[in-house]
Design a protein around this motif. Structure first.
Motif, mmCIF file in Angstrom:
data_model
loop_
_atom_site.group_PDB
_atom_site.id
_atom_site.type_symbol
_atom_site.label_atom_id
_atom_site.label_comp_id
_atom_site.label_asym_id
_atom_site.label_seq_id
_atom_site.Cartn_x
_atom_site.Cartn_y
_atom_site.Cartn_z
ATOM 1 N N GLU A 1 -62.350 18.787 28.973
ATOM 2 C CA GLU A 1 -63.277 17.667 29.076
ATOM 3 C C GLU A 1 -64.229 17.849 30.252
ATOM 4 O O GLU A 1 -65.424 17.555 30.149
ATOM 5 N N TYR B 1 -68.793 16.905 21.835
ATOM 6 C CA TYR B 1 -67.835 16.273 22.744
ATOM 7 C C TYR B 1 -66.458 16.056 22.134
ATOM 8 O O TYR B 1 -65.419 16.275 22.777
ATOM 9 N N GLY C 1 -62.967 16.964 23.853
ATOM 10 C CA GLY C 1 -62.412 15.663 24.203
ATOM 11 C C GLY C 1 -61.252 15.240 23.322
ATOM 12 O O GLY C 1 -60.629 14.203 23.558
#
Length: 625
Positions: free
Chosen positions: A157, A523, A527
């Motif tokens: 992340e 993302y 993530g």
């Protein structure tokens, strides 16, 4: 997601659903005090303290809810600090909280499975089933595995959040790159920006493969084949039935997407020529105005109808009326309060992060947070004053109002009916927020445009809503292959582009290098955020919207409806949200819409006039790819 435009905003990862270990952070002293599962009163698998009876199940659930509720606030706060102040120390804190959280949650999941086959009260049975499945990436039970997994997750992340690349001699981050993709019409510059951002992700591949291996090891200990099977088990149906349902929903909307794809490809061809964008085959991903080609609204100027136009530009209106981040959020809050929902708490305004700080690194991906499972709700955004973020604000606040609505439920039931519902509440509000009727109601437009502007409006909406659907479907299809082992690490990138070509009709600007890990440039991959929720949300949002407009007595075209100020709609919406996860999602869906199954016909209803128009525009063309 902007809905997805922002879908990077498309966020939206709301409440940290779980489970941190009983940790207390001594802010004043700087001390970190940890009380592990034994001190917190949890039960280990080696010395299970509950009889396998109905009474034992009730006692087990009571202890589980007490422990997990007590632990969740620290986990949320540790994650908030890391997301809003990225340093090695805050990454360490988040990784530690996440590791102990994962260990505890996984232990409770294993122990909940002990009660399979035990006759219990239906409420207890539902809690046991949720507890057994409610984990995104289970850590193996062997010593050190949970910490290893958490460290990898935190590193992935942080790598994404701090990613930068050089452009014209300047280091730029994702939000700057997105702005160039939004505004530039130079294909060479677009390619350079697209390739620059996708260059940040190759270092993630080994970590990602390690994370998958650890997660699958943990999943097998819970009795699942792999992590993907866990994810598909969250929807009150068998995993295989869920996969089939997703495919059936896609089949309902694929013809509309194919019609849109054909039209947009032709207009890009007219703009850039055959050598840049051929009038057949795949669309070049970097020409769509979005880093992931998941929403195409930013290139409306390129594909706009030649015989009709829109009389307003929301970006210009917001600038002209001196909107800033606070005014954007106040406007979003006003939509919900107009339906009769209570305003945001004062702490929201003091604790949210609304713009990118100048003095530190932060995770800019827009998200909504429930810190204490009570009333400490917040959003985190690096907001810009534009139409995309106007929509995003309405979306993110939907998470917050949903979180507060179900706060009265028992801890395990504090969640959306399924994760698609959590996204769809905000998507429903965002859909209303873009309607000219609404913009007129709140004073941003002097008048509601005539019906001659319906096609331009619907095309703008389709460039985001319809363009997103195949992307929303393929992300987890890619991960299911990764989790199952059908897609090994050396095939990660090839499989990614095969799926994007199959479902989106999309390709990269040129052949990708062998070391590329393009999934990591999105993302939700580093993530580790499941993505089926966003596809489902786009289905549900139109079901919600059609039902709300019917409740409001709307008689005109669906795309002109606004439910702003309708407290009857607000009462029904709040009643649905208050159910949380306490009932199977078809029952919750019926509470608001009267329908018990996900159905994409509402999308077809909304865009029916556009579909007719697109068919006419595409006449004589060879569509498909």
């Amino acid at each position: 997601p902007p809905q997805p435009r922002g879908m990077e905003r498309v966020s939206r990862t709301p409440k940290i659903t779980v489970l941190c270990a009983c940790l207390m952070l001594g802010i004043a002293s700087g001390a970190l005090v940890s009380c592990g599962p034994e001190q917190a009163g949890t039960t280990g698998t080696a010395d299970f303290a509950y009889g396998l009876t109905e009474m034992g199940a009730e006692a087990f659930i009571a202890r589980a809810e007490a422990d997990l509720l007590a632990m969740s606030e620290y986990s949320s706060r540790a994650s908030w600090v890391m997301n809003t102040y990225i340093t090695e120390d805050t990454q360490w804190l988040q990784a530690k909280a996440s590791a102990e959280s994962n260990t505890l949650q996984t232990r409770y999941a294993r122990d909940a499975a002990r009660f399979d086959g035990i006759e219990t009260d239906p409420v207890i049975r539902r809690k046991l089933d949720i507890l057994k499945r409610a984990i995104t990436m289970p850590a193996p039970s062997r010593p050190g595995a949970a910490q290893e997994l958490a460290t990898i997750n935190s590193r992935l992340e942080a790598t994404y959040a701090t990613g930068k690349f050089s452009h014209n001699g300047k280091e730029i981050a994702l939000d700057d790159a997105e702005e160039i993709l939004r505004t530039s019409r130079d294909p060479d510059e677009l390619q350079a920006i697209w390739e620059g951002w996708h260059g940040i992700s190759p270092p993630m591949r080994n970590d990602y493969a390690s994370m998958v291996s650890l997660g699958n090891e943990g999943a097998r200990e819970l009795g699942f084949d792999d992590v993907g099977q866990i994810w598909r088990s969250w929807y009150d149906m068998e995993p295989d039935a869920f996969a089939a349902k997703m495919d059936a929903l896609w089949a309902q909307v694929a013809p509309l997407y194919n019609n849109l794809h054909c039209y947009v490809r032709g207009r890009l061809n007219q703009r850039y020529g055959e050598t840049v964008q051929p009038d057949s085959g795949l669309i070049r991903a970097d020409l769509t105005g979005n880093m992931w080609a998941q929403a195409w609204g930013n290139i409306y100027d390129v594909v706009a109808p030649q015989a009709a136009s829109s009389s307003y530009d929301l970006n210009a209106i917001l600038q002209r009326q001196n909107f800033d981040a606070v005014k954007m959020v106040k406007t979003g809050e006003n939509f919900y309060t107009s339906l009769g929902l209570p305003p945001l708490p004062e702490t929201f305004w003091r604790r949210s992060l609304l713009t990118r700080p100048r003095d530190r690194e932060v995770v800019c991906h827009a998200s909504a947070w429930d810190i204490d499972d009570k009333d400490d709700i917040r959003i985190k955004m690096c907001m810009r004053v534009n139409a995309d973020d106007f929509d995003t604000v309405h979306h993110e606040l939907g998470h917050n109002f949903y979180q507060r609505a179900y706060a009265g439920q028992d801890y395990i039931f504090r969640g959306g009916a399924n994760d698609g519902f959590h996204e769809a509440i905000g998507d429903f509000a965002g859909l209303n927020a873009q309607t000219p009727t609404y913009l007129n109601q709140i004073g941003l437009l002097d008048r509601v445009p005539g019906t001659e502007e319906d096609i331009p409006f619907l095309l703008k909406m389709a460039l985001d809503k319809i363009a997103f659907l195949p992307f929303g479907l393929l992300i987890d299809k890619w991960r299911y292959g990764v989790f199952s082992g059908a897609t090994p690490p050396e095939r990660y990138n090839d499989s990614w582009w095969e799926l994007r070509a199959r479902y989106q009709g999309m390709g990269p600007p040129k052949l990708r290098p062998v070391e590329a890990f393009d999934p990591g440039a999105k993302y939700h991959i580093p993530g580790n955020t499941p993505y089926a929720r966003y596809f489902l949300a786009f289905i549900y949002e139109f079901q919600f919207y059609r039902a709300a407009c019917r409740e409001a007595g709307w008689q005109g075209p669906l795309n002109r409806c606004s439910v702003y100020g309708n407290k009857t709609v607000g009462e029904k919406l709040n009643a649905m949200m208050q159910i949380g996860q306490s009932r199977p999602w078809p029952e919750t869906l019926a509470a608001f819409t009267g329908e018990r199954d996900a159905d994409a016909s509402a999308i077809r209803d909304y865009f029916a006039p556009l579909d007719v128009w697109l068919t006419e525009q595409n006449r004589g063309k060879t569509c498909g790819w």
